[in-house]
Design an enzyme around this catalytic site. Structure first.
Site, mmCIF file in Angstrom:
data_model
loop_
_atom_site.group_PDB
_atom_site.id
_atom_site.type_symbol
_atom_site.label_atom_id
_atom_site.label_comp_id
_atom_site.label_asym_id
_atom_site.label_seq_id
_atom_site.Cartn_x
_atom_site.Cartn_y
_atom_site.Cartn_z
ATOM 1 N N ASP A 1 -12.878 -12.829 4.029
ATOM 2 C CA ASP A 1 -11.467 -12.997 3.748
ATOM 3 C C ASP A 1 -11.334 -13.749 2.422
ATOM 4 O O ASP A 1 -12.295 -14.341 1.927
ATOM 5 C CB ASP A 1 -10.839 -13.785 4.906
ATOM 6 C CG ASP A 1 -9.392 -14.148 4.661
ATOM 7 O OD1 ASP A 1 -8.636 -13.298 4.188
ATOM 8 O OD2 ASP A 1 -9.036 -15.310 4.938
ATOM 9 N N ASP B 1 -7.907 -15.630 1.174
ATOM 10 C CA ASP B 1 -7.065 -16.818 1.257
ATOM 11 C C ASP B 1 -7.616 -17.808 2.284
ATOM 12 O O ASP B 1 -7.899 -17.456 3.435
ATOM 13 C CB ASP B 1 -5.637 -16.431 1.661
ATOM 14 C CG ASP B 1 -4.936 -15.610 0.584
ATOM 15 O OD1 ASP B 1 -5.628 -15.162 -0.357
ATOM 16 O OD2 ASP B 1 -3.713 -15.412 0.674
ATOM 17 N N GLU C 1 -3.410 -20.066 -0.402
ATOM 18 C CA GLU C 1 -2.762 -18.878 0.130
ATOM 19 C C GLU C 1 -2.010 -18.265 -1.046
ATOM 20 O O GLU C 1 -1.040 -18.840 -1.554
ATOM 21 C CB GLU C 1 -1.800 -19.230 1.269
ATOM 22 C CG GLU C 1 -2.476 -19.736 2.528
ATOM 23 C CD GLU C 1 -3.185 -18.622 3.301
ATOM 24 O OE1 GLU C 1 -2.792 -17.434 3.149
ATOM 25 O OE2 GLU C 1 -4.134 -18.930 4.057
ATOM 26 N N ARG D 1 7.796 -11.985 3.832
ATOM 27 C CA ARG D 1 7.439 -12.946 2.790
ATOM 28 C C ARG D 1 7.518 -12.322 1.399
ATOM 29 O O ARG D 1 8.018 -12.942 0.451
ATOM 30 C CB ARG D 1 6.039 -13.503 3.048
ATOM 31 C CG ARG D 1 5.969 -14.446 4.238
ATOM 32 C CD ARG D 1 4.540 -14.855 4.545
ATOM 33 N NE ARG D 1 3.759 -13.737 5.082
ATOM 34 C CZ ARG D 1 2.447 -13.750 5.219
ATOM 35 N NH1 ARG D 1 1.744 -14.801 4.835
ATOM 36 N NH2 ARG D 1 1.811 -12.714 5.729
ATOM 37 N N SER E 1 -8.524 -8.616 1.967
ATOM 38 C CA SER E 1 -7.489 -9.641 1.948
ATOM 39 C C SER E 1 -6.131 -9.091 2.334
ATOM 40 O O SER E 1 -5.765 -7.970 1.943
ATOM 41 C CB SER E 1 -7.409 -10.254 0.537
ATOM 42 O OG SER E 1 -6.355 -11.186 0.456
ATOM 43 N N LYS F 1 -8.612 -4.727 8.196
ATOM 44 C CA LYS F 1 -9.794 -5.461 7.747
ATOM 45 C C LYS F 1 -11.054 -4.957 8.453
ATOM 46 O O LYS F 1 -12.120 -4.794 7.823
ATOM 47 C CB LYS F 1 -9.611 -6.962 7.981
ATOM 48 C CG LYS F 1 -8.622 -7.609 7.021
ATOM 49 C CD LYS F 1 -8.635 -9.125 7.139
ATOM 50 C CE LYS F 1 -7.780 -9.775 6.055
ATOM 51 N NZ LYS F 1 -7.902 -11.238 6.046
ATOM 52 N N ASN G 1 -5.712 -12.661 11.701
ATOM 53 C CA ASN G 1 -5.843 -11.292 11.195
ATOM 54 C C ASN G 1 -7.279 -10.952 10.779
ATOM 55 O O ASN G 1 -7.567 -9.839 10.357
ATOM 56 C CB ASN G 1 -4.883 -11.046 10.026
ATOM 57 C CG ASN G 1 -5.203 -11.887 8.808
ATOM 58 O OD1 ASN G 1 -5.691 -13.014 8.917
ATOM 59 N ND2 ASN G 1 -4.926 -11.353 7.631
#
Length: 404
Positions: A189, A191, A198, A234, A277, A322, A348
């Site tokens: 990953d 972040d 992030e 977001r 990501s 992912k 996630n």
């Protein structure tokens, strides 16, 4: 029973133990001394701790009438080297090891005697026997590896990992075997794993909505919100930002301590390395180029007429995505899924961690730590190397090679 039918466990042997201050030539000197008595080597063990050596040689009994002379000569040689010697008669080799071979890696910062005692006791309770202990690293954490026989990796992992956090250590348990060092694809990953930030919060800071975005991000990483819905919500807050903000965010990204060392060492040892990501290609593409990554995939922020539209384009990289990308990278790299390593911190990442041969939760949320194969709870990403059996000396050798 003829000599040719004699069991190896019935053959007389001598355990020759030499201990004292380490110096060059001790090992060669001992075996040069033993060579005069026509003995065969059955087993050798040597360890050096804080400049003190313990060398054990298990050898066959010398020809009749020579054992007393051998003992006297070895003691005299040891005394001349300012060492001590102990010689013990017995039969055969080491006792047979139980079925099941596992490697237990323990990371401590620090590694306390209390934690070590608890780990050893749990191994025994699980039916395992500690055959060998080896230090992998003393910096930035103390990392030791226990070679255990008589216990399968799965049950042993359950017994050890559950209480590791209470003991203040991180524990990984894998099957012993050649494949452990053959795990040739590492996917992580980005972040809060490869980087300390992030990325969407860095963008949000430029849009003046950092607090709102951070709140939604935290809930999504805890698994309280659907990731795709939270992503769209977001990103919508970024609508209207000038595209020049991309360069500013790239400059603000901070790599996690040990990230460069992890990647450089893995690449030097022949691994392929990739990232997946839930963030954005506007950042991961830059990281791929800077770090020499083999694979990179993320979401893409839509930019029209020099401004962010508040939307993402293309296939969404979410929890299922992912894991799907891990499988794709493994296929492209020609690496079986069982020989992959995945590293992540959020909910996630769970499908990816569970799909990999070894899933590592890195400073992760509780739900991730509980579900992953193992967890690392120190802020140094290169400690993952020790879970692969890579020593600090190998890391430093790779770093030195790169400097030249």
């Amino acid at each position: 029973m003829s000599a040719s039918q004699t069991s190896s466990s019935d053959v007389p042997t001598l355990l020759v133990k030499i201990f004292g201050k380490d110096r060059p030539g001790i090992t060669a000197g001992l075996f040069d001394t033993l060579a005069a008595y026509c003995v065969d080597v059955v087993d050798i063990e040597q360890v050096v701790t804080r400049g003190r050596m313990v060398l054990c040689a298990l050898v066959t009994e010398p020809p009749a009438g020579l054992e007393g002379d051998l003992r006297s000569t070895v003691h005299s040689w040891a005394e001349s080297m300012k060492m001590q010697a102990e010689i013990i008669s017995g039969l055969g080799d080491n006792r047979p090891r139980g079925l099941g071979r596992s490697l237990v890696t323990v990371l401590g910062h620090p590694l306390t005697a209390e934690a070590t005692a608890a780990i050893a006791a749990k191994i025994t309770k699980a039916g395992g026997n500690i055959d060998r202990i080896f230090r992998l690293a003393k910096y930035p954490v103390t990392a030791v590896e226990f070679a255990v026989s008589g216990a399968e990796a799965g049950p042993l992992r359950t017994a050890l990992v559950r209480d590791a956090g209470v003991l203040g250590v991180d524990v990984a348990v894998v099957d012993a075997g050649l494949y452990r060092r053959a795990q040739r694809l590492v996917v992580m990953d980005v972040d809060s794993t490869l980087i300390q930030d992030e990325v969407i919060e860095l963008f949000a800071a430029h849009a003046g909505c950092e607090d709102r975005v951070a709140e939604v991000t935290a809930a999504a990483m805890r698994g309280e919100l659907d990731f795709e819905q939270s992503l769209h919500a977001r990103v919508a807050l970024l609508e209207g930002l000038d595209a020049s903000v991309v360069d500013k965010v790239r400059a603000e990204v901070r790599l996690t301590p040990g990230a460069r060392t992890l990647i450089r060492t893995l690449k030097r040892l022949g691994y392929q390395v990739g990232v997946v990501s839930g963030g954005f290609t506007q950042v991961t593409d830059d990281l791929q180029e800077r770090l020499g990554l083999d694979f990179a995939q993320a979401n893409t922020l839509e930019i029209v007429d020099g401004r962010l539209t508040g939307r993402v384009t293309g296939e969404i990289v979410d929890r299922a995505g992912k894991a799907r990308l891990l499988r794709r990278f493994a296929a492209e790299a020609g690496v079986p899924l069982s020989q992959t390593v995945a590293i992540g911190d959020g909910a996630n990442d769970l499908d990816m961690l569970n799909a990999a041969g070894l899933g590592v939760a890195f400073n992760a949320k509780p739900v991730v730590r509980e579900a992953a194969h193992t967890a690392v709870n120190v802020p140094f990403l290169d400690t993952v190397l020790y879970l692969l059996g890579i020593t600090r000396e190998e890391v430093e050798a790779a770093e030195t090679h790169d400097e030249h």
